[in-house]
Write an enzyme that holds these catalytic residues in place. Structure first.
Site, PDB file in Angstrom:
ATOM      1  N   TYR A   1       0.867  -1.163  -0.039  1.00  0.00           N
ATOM      2  CA  TYR A   1       0.069  -0.122   0.058  1.00  0.00           C
ATOM      3  C   TYR A   1       0.884   1.065  -0.040  1.00  0.00           C
ATOM      4  O   TYR A   1       0.609   1.954  -0.736  1.00  0.00           O
ATOM      5  CB  TYR A   1      -0.968  -0.185   1.162  1.00  0.00           C
TER       6      TYR A   1
ATOM      7  N   LYS B   1       1.030   4.127  -2.933  1.00  0.00           N
ATOM      8  CA  LYS B   1       0.772   5.702  -2.552  1.00  0.00           C
ATOM      9  C   LYS B   1       1.841   6.546  -2.499  1.00  0.00           C
ATOM     10  O   LYS B   1       1.709   7.710  -2.974  1.00  0.00           O
ATOM     11  CB  LYS B   1       0.061   5.763  -1.085  1.00  0.00           C
TER      12      LYS B   1
HETATM   13  P1  NAP Z   1     -13.387   2.446   0.920  1.00  0.00           P
HETATM   14  O1  NAP Z   1     -14.372   2.773   1.785  1.00  0.00           O
HETATM   15  O2  NAP Z   1     -13.178   0.799   0.829  1.00  0.00           O
HETATM   16  O3  NAP Z   1     -13.672   2.716  -0.760  1.00  0.00           O
HETATM   17  C1  NAP Z   1     -13.117   2.203  -1.877  1.00  0.00           C
HETATM   18  C2  NAP Z   1     -13.833   2.814  -3.066  1.00  0.00           C
HETATM   19  O4  NAP Z   1     -12.782   2.042  -4.350  1.00  0.00           O
HETATM   20  C3  NAP Z   1     -15.016   1.939  -3.489  1.00  0.00           C
HETATM   21  O5  NAP Z   1     -15.892   2.846  -3.973  1.00  0.00           O
HETATM   22  C4  NAP Z   1     -14.612   0.707  -4.385  1.00  0.00           C
HETATM   23  O6  NAP Z   1     -15.833   0.170  -5.030  1.00  0.00           O
HETATM   24  C5  NAP Z   1     -13.488   1.190  -5.033  1.00  0.00           C
HETATM   25  N1  NAP Z   1     -12.697   0.585  -5.920  1.00  0.00           N
HETATM   26  C6  NAP Z   1     -11.732  -0.521  -5.116  1.00  0.00           C
HETATM   27  N2  NAP Z   1     -11.320  -1.070  -6.132  1.00  0.00           N
HETATM   28  C7  NAP Z   1     -11.576  -0.707  -7.410  1.00  0.00           C
HETATM   29  C8  NAP Z   1     -11.317  -0.872  -8.768  1.00  0.00           C
HETATM   30  N3  NAP Z   1     -10.432  -2.043  -9.029  1.00  0.00           N
HETATM   31  N4  NAP Z   1     -11.972  -0.306  -9.553  1.00  0.00           N
HETATM   32  C9  NAP Z   1     -12.779   0.823  -9.296  1.00  0.00           C
HETATM   33  N5  NAP Z   1     -13.172   1.174  -8.015  1.00  0.00           N
HETATM   34  C10 NAP Z   1     -12.645   0.575  -7.102  1.00  0.00           C
HETATM   35  O7  NAP Z   1     -12.077   3.256   0.999  1.00  0.00           O
HETATM   36  P2  NAP Z   1     -12.090   4.755   1.483  1.00  0.00           P
HETATM   37  O8  NAP Z   1     -11.556   4.608   2.674  1.00  0.00           O
HETATM   38  O9  NAP Z   1     -13.034   5.519   0.978  1.00  0.00           O
HETATM   39  O10 NAP Z   1     -10.391   5.050   0.452  1.00  0.00           O
HETATM   40  C11 NAP Z   1     -10.688   5.914  -0.669  1.00  0.00           C
HETATM   41  C12 NAP Z   1      -9.195   6.268  -1.075  1.00  0.00           C
HETATM   42  O11 NAP Z   1      -8.650   7.059  -0.038  1.00  0.00           O
HETATM   43  C13 NAP Z   1      -8.340   5.201  -1.468  1.00  0.00           C
HETATM   44  O12 NAP Z   1      -7.700   5.472  -2.416  1.00  0.00           O
HETATM   45  C14 NAP Z   1      -7.691   4.946  -0.047  1.00  0.00           C
HETATM   46  O13 NAP Z   1      -6.218   4.437  -0.257  1.00  0.00           O
HETATM   47  C15 NAP Z   1      -7.556   6.275   0.295  1.00  0.00           C
HETATM   48  N6  NAP Z   1      -6.997   6.586   1.727  1.00  0.00           N
HETATM   49  C16 NAP Z   1      -7.968   6.456   2.555  1.00  0.00           C
HETATM   50  C17 NAP Z   1      -7.541   6.564   4.057  1.00  0.00           C
HETATM   51  C18 NAP Z   1      -8.716   6.194   5.113  1.00  0.00           C
HETATM   52  O14 NAP Z   1      -8.258   6.546   6.069  1.00  0.00           O
HETATM   53  N7  NAP Z   1      -9.760   5.706   4.772  1.00  0.00           N
HETATM   54  C19 NAP Z   1      -6.455   6.985   4.354  1.00  0.00           C
HETATM   55  C20 NAP Z   1      -5.512   7.402   3.291  1.00  0.00           C
HETATM   56  C21 NAP Z   1      -5.873   7.363   2.024  1.00  0.00           C
HETATM   57  P3  NAP Z   1     -15.907  -1.264  -5.300  1.00  0.00           P
HETATM   58  O15 NAP Z   1     -15.577  -2.156  -4.400  1.00  0.00           O
HETATM   59  O16 NAP Z   1     -17.381  -1.447  -5.803  1.00  0.00           O
HETATM   60  O17 NAP Z   1     -15.124  -1.134  -6.834  1.00  0.00           O
END
Ligand code: NAP
Length: 247
Positions: free
Chosen positions: A155, A159
């Site tokens: 990861y 990133k």
């Molecule tokens: P999440 O709730 O797990 O949502 C992930 C989203 O990405 C879902 O809509 C999922 O939809 C979609 N997705 C996953 N694989 C995909 C693919 N191959 N093609 C198209 N869509 C895909 O995660 P989140 O926490 O909102 O994270 C969103 C972003 O923020 C990510 O890049 C994550 O790394 C980043 N981030 C999150 C955090 C945190 O604390 N939550 C911190 C830093 C960065 P489907 O599964 O239906 O495809």
């Protein structure tokens, strides 16, 4: 007039979590929002939410990790709305494990979605931005890409890769009036972080100076700013949205 009236935003991973928050916020600001993800039903749900607040939204199902899907998502968006002004590469996954146990499969899965996914989508969308001589690309990285984290080598690499990708294409596209920036969220409450144990959440909270976890809206506001005319002189930057966690 709302800030983004007449513009189209394409948000990957818009079905839940941070992507959903970004999609709702950009729609609220007047943009027509196309959301992409693999689960069509979940996407349609968010489109309904957007429409209930008088916004315009479209769902495009597909995986960003598959180049042909990315191309199809972009073509369908252009067909539906005629333009793409804002691309938010937000789709992301985790497959955590300490290096000794990390499988090559989990390495590739994470890199394919988080880094190659951003490449696939940007490559497919950038031609129309170059043609219209304007655009804003916002990539969702993570503070883990800046700091590293035990158990998240795949990861963190993906990133950190997003940051290098952001800065390189920011340089390539600046003369075309296209800005490229990244946001690096800290701990945001979504499905992705819900899986963590209570013990590690307590520990994590101790490392956040503002003493609370972030919400998708905290990230969405910064993405809206980066997509707005107020940010037109900002490119190649990484903005941490982490309550001070990584400073
Ligand atoms: P999440 O709730 O797990 O949502 C992930 C989203 O990405 C879902 O809509 C999922 O939809 C979609 N997705 C996953 N694989 C995909 C693919 N191959 N093609 C198209 N869509 C895909 O995660 P989140 O926490 O909102 O994270 C969103 C972003 O923020 C990510 O890049 C994550 O790394 C980043 N981030 C999150 C955090 C945190 O604390 N939550 C911190 C830093 C960065 P489907 O599964 O239906 O495809």
């Amino acid at each position: 007039m709302p800030q983004l009236e007449g513009q189209t935003a394409l948000v990957t991973g818009g079905s839940r979590g941070i992507g959903r928050g970004i999609a709702l916020r950009l729609a609220q600001a007047g943009a027509t929002v196309v959301i992409a993800g693999r689960n069509r039903d979940a996407l349609e749900e968010v489109v309904r939410e957007i429409e209930e607040s008088e916004g315009k939204g479209f769902a495009q199902a597909g995986s960003v990790a598959v180049a042909a899907d990315a191309q199809r998502i972009v073509e369908a968006s252009l067909e539906a709305t005629g333009r793409i002004d804002i691309l938010v590469n937000n789709a992301g996954i985790t497959r955590d494990g300490l290096l000794m146990r990390l499988s090559l499969e989990h390495w590739h899965e994470v890199l394919d979605t988080n880094l190659t996914g951003a490449f696939n989508m940007t490559k497919a969308a950038v031609r129309s931005m170059v043609k219209q001589k304007s655009g804003s690309i916002i990539n969702v990285s993570s503070i883990i890409g800046l700091m590293g984290n035990a158990g998240q080598a795949n990861y963190a690499a993906s990133k950190a890769g997003v940051i290098g990708f952001t800065k390189s294409i920011a340089r390539e596209l600046a003369s075309r009036n296209i800005t490229v920036n990244a946001v690096a969220p800290g701990y945001i409450e979504t499905d992705m972080t819900a899986a963590l144990s209570d013990e590690s959440k307590v520990l994590m909270l101790k490392g956040i100076p503002v003493q609370r976890f972030g919400q998708p809206e905290d990230v969405a506001g910064v993405v809206l700013f980066l997509a707005s005319p107020d940010a037109r002189y900002i490119t190649g930057q990484v903005i941490s949205v982490d309550g001070g966690m990584a400073m």
